[in-house]
Write an enzyme that holds these catalytic residues in place. Structure first.
Site, PDB file in Angstrom:
ATOM      1  N   ASP A  31     -16.886  -3.068  -4.211  1.00  0.00           N
ATOM      2  CA  ASP A  31     -16.579  -3.614  -5.545  1.00  0.00           C
ATOM      3  C   ASP A  31     -17.208  -2.668  -6.570  1.00  0.00           C
ATOM      4  OD1 ASP A  31     -15.720  -6.781  -6.447  1.00  0.00           O
ATOM      5  OD2 ASP A  31     -16.691  -5.567  -7.986  1.00  0.00           O
ATOM      6  N   ASP A  57     -14.927   2.088  -7.098  1.00  0.00           N
ATOM      7  CA  ASP A  57     -13.948   1.852  -8.171  1.00  0.00           C
ATOM      8  C   ASP A  57     -12.582   2.242  -7.611  1.00  0.00           C
ATOM      9  OD1 ASP A  57     -12.205   1.971 -10.311  1.00  0.00           O
ATOM     10  OD2 ASP A  57     -13.646   2.920 -11.664  1.00  0.00           O
ATOM     11  N   VAL A  58     -11.741   1.247  -7.382  1.00  0.00           N
ATOM     12  CA  VAL A  58     -10.478   1.526  -6.686  1.00  0.00           C
ATOM     13  C   VAL A  58      -9.523   2.405  -7.492  1.00  0.00           C
ATOM     14  CG1 VAL A  58     -10.502  -0.534  -5.214  1.00  0.00           C
ATOM     15  CG2 VAL A  58      -9.446  -0.645  -7.490  1.00  0.00           C
ATOM     16  N   SER A 135       0.247 -11.694  -6.863  1.00  0.00           N
ATOM     17  CA  SER A 135       0.002 -12.909  -7.656  1.00  0.00           C
ATOM     18  C   SER A 135       1.334 -13.593  -7.937  1.00  0.00           C
ATOM     19  CB  SER A 135      -0.649 -12.539  -8.997  1.00  0.00           C
ATOM     20  OG  SER A 135      -0.677 -13.669  -9.851  1.00  0.00           O
ATOM     21  N   TYR A 148      -0.151  -7.707 -16.476  1.00  0.00           N
ATOM     22  CA  TYR A 148      -0.585  -8.197 -15.164  1.00  0.00           C
ATOM     23  C   TYR A 148       0.605  -8.477 -14.247  1.00  0.00           C
ATOM     24  CZ  TYR A 148      -3.011 -11.322 -11.851  1.00  0.00           C
ATOM     25  OH  TYR A 148      -3.519 -11.912 -10.726  1.00  0.00           O
ATOM     26  N   LYS A 152       1.485  -6.503 -10.663  1.00  0.00           N
ATOM     27  CA  LYS A 152       1.509  -7.169  -9.354  1.00  0.00           C
ATOM     28  C   LYS A 152       2.903  -7.104  -8.719  1.00  0.00           C
ATOM     29  CE  LYS A 152      -2.793  -8.704  -9.083  1.00  0.00           C
ATOM     30  NZ  LYS A 152      -3.706  -8.307  -7.989  1.00  0.00           N
ATOM     31  N   THR A 183     -11.766 -19.008 -10.280  1.00  0.00           N
ATOM     32  CA  THR A 183     -12.725 -17.909 -10.094  1.00  0.00           C
ATOM     33  C   THR A 183     -13.094 -17.407 -11.485  1.00  0.00           C
ATOM     34  OG1 THR A 183     -11.009 -16.232 -10.070  1.00  0.00           O
ATOM     35  CG2 THR A 183     -11.606 -17.191  -7.926  1.00  0.00           C
TER      36      THR A 183
END
Ligand SMILES: NC(=O)c1ccc[n+]([C@@H]2O[C@H](COP(=O)([O-])OP(=O)(O)OC[C@H]3O[C@@H](n4cnc5c(N)ncnc54)[C@H](O)[C@@H]3O)[C@@H](O)[C@H]2O)c1
Length: 257
Positions: A31, A57-58, A135, A148, A152, A183
């Site tokens: 993460d 960091d992806v 998502s 977003y 996705k 979350t």
């Protein structure tokens, strides 16, 4: 013991996915949030799981490569990958900036691409399994998710591509579409609505989330991190040996796939 790498493992879903995977695999947790990552990994280790952790960091290729190398050095060769890291924030369509668009795509889409590509390169024609967390926002055309949702949707098509590339050598790739889970992501969204949307004035973050569940989810209940962990564990296991290129919604019936 097989080795799984989980991105976004300090987050609400990532921590639950890592915990469930730790029942069947050694797990490298990664993460950008070093402090929370250490807390999650320490708890799993205290419970007896075979885990290690490293910051990653992806959105940066070198960081993703370093995470795979750390997994190999500390646990063994990675055969299973859960791409969970993600960012998302409601914003009205006409106010969405190119900076937010780019950041969302850098983490959600480029990050998933980089980790998938790294696993395929390292497997080099050998079997493996990937789950990409998409998502329901990829399918709803929601005005406030104009960055977003498309980021996705791209993850889902990327999953199709990876499934085709990997299929001849037994490397599978599937996507999971979580529904509504409380979350940090939903907490921040609900708090933002409370502060910025007059329609929610005088409400509370909890009530705002409950309202979304009530209006969106046919089964009238939120989903849990454990619901998602169970599906990811199944798809990464040999129990799903003939499942690839699929997108599974775990959402109480919001999206009909
Ligand atoms: N919570 C929901 O209702 C819901 C619904 C559908 C999909 N999702 C998806 O599930 C995934 C996990 O979300 P969550 O709800 O646990 O949110 P969260 O905010 O708790 O977790 C996201 C994690 O990603 C990490 N992260 C952010 N940028 C990163 C980067 N550049 N590199 C590595 N890690 C990074 C964060 O530090 C955080 O730990 C996300 O991909 C999200 O889009 C969540």
């Amino acid at each position: 013991m097989s080795v799984a790498l989980v991105t976004g493992a300090a987050g609400g879903l990532g921590a639950a996915i890592a915990a469930r995977l730790a029942e069947e695999h050694a797990v490298l947790l990664t993460d950008v949030d070093a402090r929370r990552l250490k807390e999650v990994a320490s708890k799993l280790a205290a419970d007896g799981a075979r885990v290690a952790h490293t910051t990653c960091d992806v959105s940066e290729r070198a960081s993703v490569q370093a995470a795979f190398t750390a997994a190999e050095e500390q646990l063994g060769e990675v055969t299973a990958l859960a791409n969970v890291a993600g960012v998302g924030m409601f914003v009205p369509f006409t106010e969405l900036t190119e900076q937010q668009w780019d950041h969302t795509f850098a983490v959600n889409t480029r990050g998933t691409f980089l980790a998938c590509q790294e696993l395929l390169r390292r497997r080099d024609g050998r079997p493996g399994a990937i789950v990409n967390i998409a998502s329901i926002g990829a399918r709803l055309g929601m005005e406030v998710l104009a960055d977003y949702g498309p980021s996705k949707a791209a993850v889902i098509e990327l999953t199709h591509v990876v499934s085709r590339v990997g299929a001849p050598t037994g490397l599978r790739a599937n996507a999971v579409m979580p529904g509504l889970i409380w979350t940090d992501m939903w907490q921040k969204t609900s708090e933002w609505l409370l502060a910025n949307d007059p329609a929610h004035a005088g409400s509370s973050a909890d009530k705002i989330f409950a309202g979304f569940v009530e209006s969106m989810v046919p089964m009238r209940r939120p989903q849990t991190p454990e619901d998602i962990g169970e599906m990811v564990a199944f798809l990464l296991s040999d129990r799903a040996a003939n499942v690839t290129g699929q997108t599974i919604a775990v959402d109480g019936g919001v999206v009909l796939t």
